[in-house]
Design an enzyme around this catalytic site. Structure first.
Site, PDB file in Angstrom:
ATOM      1  N   ARG A  75     -41.380 -30.823 -59.502  1.00  0.00           N
ATOM      2  CA  ARG A  75     -41.486 -32.197 -59.011  1.00  0.00           C
ATOM      3  C   ARG A  75     -42.855 -32.372 -58.355  1.00  0.00           C
ATOM      4  O   ARG A  75     -43.178 -31.662 -57.408  1.00  0.00           O
ATOM      5  CB  ARG A  75     -40.377 -32.466 -57.988  1.00  0.00           C
ATOM      6  CG  ARG A  75     -40.506 -33.813 -57.335  1.00  0.00           C
ATOM      7  CD  ARG A  75     -39.447 -34.104 -56.272  1.00  0.00           C
ATOM      8  NE  ARG A  75     -39.758 -35.383 -55.674  1.00  0.00           N
ATOM      9  CZ  ARG A  75     -39.798 -35.636 -54.367  1.00  0.00           C
ATOM     10  NH1 ARG A  75     -39.472 -34.714 -53.490  1.00  0.00           N
ATOM     11  NH2 ARG A  75     -40.139 -36.820 -53.925  1.00  0.00           N
ATOM     12  N   HIS A 119     -45.607 -41.268 -53.620  1.00  0.00           N
ATOM     13  CA  HIS A 119     -45.390 -40.348 -52.502  1.00  0.00           C
ATOM     14  C   HIS A 119     -46.501 -40.592 -51.485  1.00  0.00           C
ATOM     15  O   HIS A 119     -47.313 -39.731 -51.191  1.00  0.00           O
ATOM     16  CB  HIS A 119     -45.361 -38.896 -52.991  1.00  0.00           C
ATOM     17  CG  HIS A 119     -44.692 -37.928 -52.046  1.00  0.00           C
ATOM     18  ND1 HIS A 119     -43.703 -37.041 -52.450  1.00  0.00           N
ATOM     19  CD2 HIS A 119     -44.868 -37.694 -50.725  1.00  0.00           C
ATOM     20  CE1 HIS A 119     -43.306 -36.309 -51.413  1.00  0.00           C
ATOM     21  NE2 HIS A 119     -44.003 -36.681 -50.355  1.00  0.00           N
ATOM     22  N   GLU A 164     -38.873 -41.370 -49.986  1.00  0.00           N
ATOM     23  CA  GLU A 164     -38.595 -41.599 -48.569  1.00  0.00           C
ATOM     24  C   GLU A 164     -39.087 -42.949 -48.032  1.00  0.00           C
ATOM     25  O   GLU A 164     -40.025 -43.015 -47.217  1.00  0.00           O
ATOM     26  CB  GLU A 164     -39.183 -40.456 -47.737  1.00  0.00           C
ATOM     27  CG  GLU A 164     -38.660 -39.085 -48.158  1.00  0.00           C
ATOM     28  CD  GLU A 164     -39.073 -37.967 -47.210  1.00  0.00           C
ATOM     29  OE1 GLU A 164     -39.996 -38.165 -46.402  1.00  0.00           O
ATOM     30  OE2 GLU A 164     -38.451 -36.889 -47.276  1.00  0.00           O
ATOM     31  N   ASN A 297     -33.551 -35.766 -49.800  1.00  0.00           N
ATOM     32  CA  ASN A 297     -34.361 -34.785 -49.078  1.00  0.00           C
ATOM     33  C   ASN A 297     -33.638 -34.461 -47.789  1.00  0.00           C
ATOM     34  O   ASN A 297     -33.342 -35.358 -46.988  1.00  0.00           O
ATOM     35  CB  ASN A 297     -35.747 -35.347 -48.752  1.00  0.00           C
ATOM     36  CG  ASN A 297     -36.599 -35.536 -49.995  1.00  0.00           C
ATOM     37  OD1 ASN A 297     -36.207 -35.136 -51.102  1.00  0.00           O
ATOM     38  ND2 ASN A 297     -37.760 -36.134 -49.821  1.00  0.00           N
ATOM     39  N   TYR A 299     -33.590 -31.963 -44.360  1.00  0.00           N
ATOM     40  CA  TYR A 299     -34.231 -30.958 -43.506  1.00  0.00           C
ATOM     41  C   TYR A 299     -33.396 -30.622 -42.275  1.00  0.00           C
ATOM     42  O   TYR A 299     -33.383 -29.483 -41.828  1.00  0.00           O
ATOM     43  CB  TYR A 299     -35.624 -31.430 -43.076  1.00  0.00           C
ATOM     44  CG  TYR A 299     -36.597 -31.405 -44.236  1.00  0.00           C
ATOM     45  CD1 TYR A 299     -37.223 -30.218 -44.596  1.00  0.00           C
ATOM     46  CD2 TYR A 299     -36.839 -32.543 -44.999  1.00  0.00           C
ATOM     47  CE1 TYR A 299     -38.088 -30.164 -45.678  1.00  0.00           C
ATOM     48  CE2 TYR A 299     -37.704 -32.497 -46.087  1.00  0.00           C
ATOM     49  CZ  TYR A 299     -38.322 -31.301 -46.421  1.00  0.00           C
ATOM     50  OH  TYR A 299     -39.157 -31.237 -47.506  1.00  0.00           O
ATOM     51  N   GLU A 356     -35.799 -32.283 -52.049  1.00  0.00           N
ATOM     52  CA  GLU A 356     -36.566 -31.473 -51.097  1.00  0.00           C
ATOM     53  C   GLU A 356     -35.606 -30.812 -50.124  1.00  0.00           C
ATOM     54  O   GLU A 356     -34.669 -31.453 -49.630  1.00  0.00           O
ATOM     55  CB  GLU A 356     -37.541 -32.319 -50.258  1.00  0.00           C
ATOM     56  CG  GLU A 356     -38.768 -32.784 -50.973  1.00  0.00           C
ATOM     57  CD  GLU A 356     -39.664 -33.650 -50.097  1.00  0.00           C
ATOM     58  OE1 GLU A 356     -39.700 -33.472 -48.857  1.00  0.00           O
ATOM     59  OE2 GLU A 356     -40.324 -34.531 -50.669  1.00  0.00           O
TER      60      GLU A 356
HETATM   61  C1  FCB Z   1     -40.884 -34.871 -46.300  1.00  0.00           C
HETATM   62  C2  FCB Z   1     -41.981 -35.279 -47.256  1.00  0.00           C
HETATM   63  C3  FCB Z   1     -42.776 -34.131 -47.806  1.00  0.00           C
HETATM   64  C4  FCB Z   1     -42.989 -33.033 -46.791  1.00  0.00           C
HETATM   65  C5  FCB Z   1     -41.712 -32.667 -46.090  1.00  0.00           C
HETATM   66  C6  FCB Z   1     -41.844 -31.562 -45.086  1.00  0.00           C
HETATM   67  O1  FCB Z   1     -40.619 -35.922 -45.434  1.00  0.00           O
HETATM   68  O2  FCB Z   1     -41.434 -35.966 -48.338  1.00  0.00           O
HETATM   69  O3  FCB Z   1     -43.964 -34.640 -48.326  1.00  0.00           O
HETATM   70  O4  FCB Z   1     -44.008 -33.344 -45.945  1.00  0.00           O
HETATM   71  O5  FCB Z   1     -41.179 -33.797 -45.469  1.00  0.00           O
END
Ligand code: FCB
Length: 466
Positions: A75, A119, A164, A297, A299, A356
């Site tokens: 990607r 992006h 995002e 995504n 985290y 992600e």
């Molecule tokens: C996300 C972004 C990516 C990267 C990660 C850590 O928000 O999409 O570009 O910076 O965080």
């Protein structure tokens, strides 16, 4: 071993500004990130993406790394200012040609290209004309998508319209932490709407140009938990979820903007209700265009504490965030399982991909040149376990992209936060696969997770960042 379903798509993700460098090569125009990064104090280490990982010139070597890792897909994003250096009207064949070569190279290596169309690198001239806060940018974005997908649509089978929208609009236009660095809530809400509208219109254009391609959008979603069971914390949690998650999911899945969040923005003076001035008749139908997949995504989670009640009057906290990565985000794998189940239950996307997931740890080479990034390996293992639990619970999850292939330019954090499964020595541009890259390679090859989580077998060594 815990097996993933047959056909599960394994990949790694990057984005153009974070890795390419070659800031002015082949006629690339200025982006909002070039301009923003040049402002004193905007970026933690004062750096910009002008050189980054020099991927633009080293892509063939990076492709070899992907091939070594056995990746099935990659990607990456296409930067608008390479295709339209001034944002509109005049496209740049030299810029487009690079992505032709990259796509052909990937296909020759049997790696599926997954293209993110936006992006975050808006051409600066479009920002000068109002950026995402104005509706003209939507038209310009559709022209840009038309040119790119007309060129690549015969070979690319998966397009992501936007990465995002929350970050684009809120970090960029309300909080000023990302480019273009504005602090203007009404502009941010308009920007969010225009990004969603651009998604809706672009989806139709992609369908025309690439009838066999799957189209989706990627959201950064954050499951939220109240810090205590108090009414105030629960209410604050609902508001957080509304502003962060539902504000994007609801319109994309045909429900319009959530009224409880509209009310919060009206109270805060960000909107003058009842009408949302930027929503024109027909917009919500366009935004709710059916898509083939949703990119998620993930985290971390949010543990939400009300600020409406003085701390001493609120209930004692019962939920405390745990261990954090180098960027300060809590490691919370079960949030991924919860999130996938919730999105499936409430919105039922036809298919989901984790576009992600990854962690910032600065573990660098030891005296033998080995990189024992045990925390990252544990992070990946635990999050893949959570993803698999969601699959077993019936979520149609069909792919996983680790963030990131390479250490890279982490936006306002600069080069100090390293998310790569491959180490980049920025002085020499040398790439060294970390142990996590070896781990990921084995997982991809087996389409399965080992039963035992990775554990530290070496003393950890950290290096100083430049
Ligand atoms: C996300 C972004 C990516 C990267 C990660 C850590 O928000 O999409 O570009 O910076 O965080």
């Amino acid at each position: 071993m815990s097996r993933f379903p047959d056909g599960f798509l394994w990949g790694a993700a990057t984005s153009a500004y974070q890795i390419e460098g070659a800031g002015r090569t082949d006629g690339r125009g200025e982006s909002i990130w070039d301009r923003f990064a040049a402002q004193p104090g905007a970026i933690a280490d004062g750096s910009d993406g002008a050189v980054a990982c020099e991927h633009y010139n080293r892509w063939q070597k990076d492709l070899e790394l992907m091939r070594w890792m056995g990746l099935q897909s990659y990607r990456f994003s296409i930067p608008w200012p390479r295709i339209f250096p001034t944002g509109r009207w005049q496209s740049n064949p030299a810029g487009l040609a690079f992505y032709d070569r990259l796509v052909d190279g990937l296909l020759a290596a049997n790696i599926e290209p997954v293209v993110t169309l936006y992006h975050w690198d808006l051409p600066q001239p479009l920002e000068d004309a109002g950026g995402w806060a104005v509706r003209d940018t939507v038209d310009a974005s559709v022209e840009y998508v038309d040119v790119v997908t007309d060129q690549l649509g015969d070979r690319v089978r998966r397009f992501i319209t936007h990465n995002e929208p929350w970050c684009i609009s809120v970090l960029g236009y309300a909080q000023g932490l990302h480019a273009p660095g504005r602090k203007d809530w009404p502009a941010a809400l308009a920007a969010a709407h225009h990004v969603l509208l651009s998604h809706g219109l672009a989806t139709q254009v992609i369908r025309d140009n690439a009838p066999n391609a799957q189209v989706g959008i990627t959201l950064n979603l954050v499951p939220a938990e109240p810090a205590s069971p108090s009414a105030a914390d629960r209410e604050a949690t609902r508001a957080f979820d509304g502003a962060f998650n539902r504000w994007f999911l609801d319109p994309l899945y045909g429900r319009g903007y959530p009224q409880d969040v509209v009310a919060v923005h009206v109270d805060a003076g960000n909107l003058v209700a009842p009408e949302l001035p930027f929503v024109h008749p027909g917009d919500l139908e366009l935004i709710a265009v059916p898509t083939d997949f949703l990119g998620v995504n993930y985290y971390s989670r949010a543990v939400v504490r009300s600020e409406r009640v003085p701390e001493e009057q609120n209930a004692p906290r019962t939920v405390h965030p745990g261990e954090r990565t180098d960027i300060g985000w809590e490691v919370y794998p079960d949030g991924l399982r919860q999130l996938l189940l919730r999105v499936h239950r409430d919105y039922a996307p036809a298919s989901l991909h984790i576009t992600e997931n990854g962690a910032a740890y600065d573990t660098g080479p030891d005296e033998h040149g080995q990189i024992h990034d045990i925390e990252r390996q544990q992070f990946l293992h635990s999050h893949l376990e959570a993803a698999l639990a969601a699959v077993h619970a019936g979520v149609p999850l069909h792919g996983y992209f680790v963030w990131s292939l390479l250490d890279n330019y982490e936006w306002q954090e600069g080069y100090r936060k390293r998310f790569g499964i491959v180490w980049v020595d920025y002085a020499t541009q040398e790439r060294v696969p970390k142990e996590s890259a070896h781990q990921f390679r084995a997982i991809v090859a087996a389409n399965a997770l080992p039963a035992v989580a990775p554990h530290a077998t070496h003393a950890r060594r950290r290096v100083l960042q430049r």
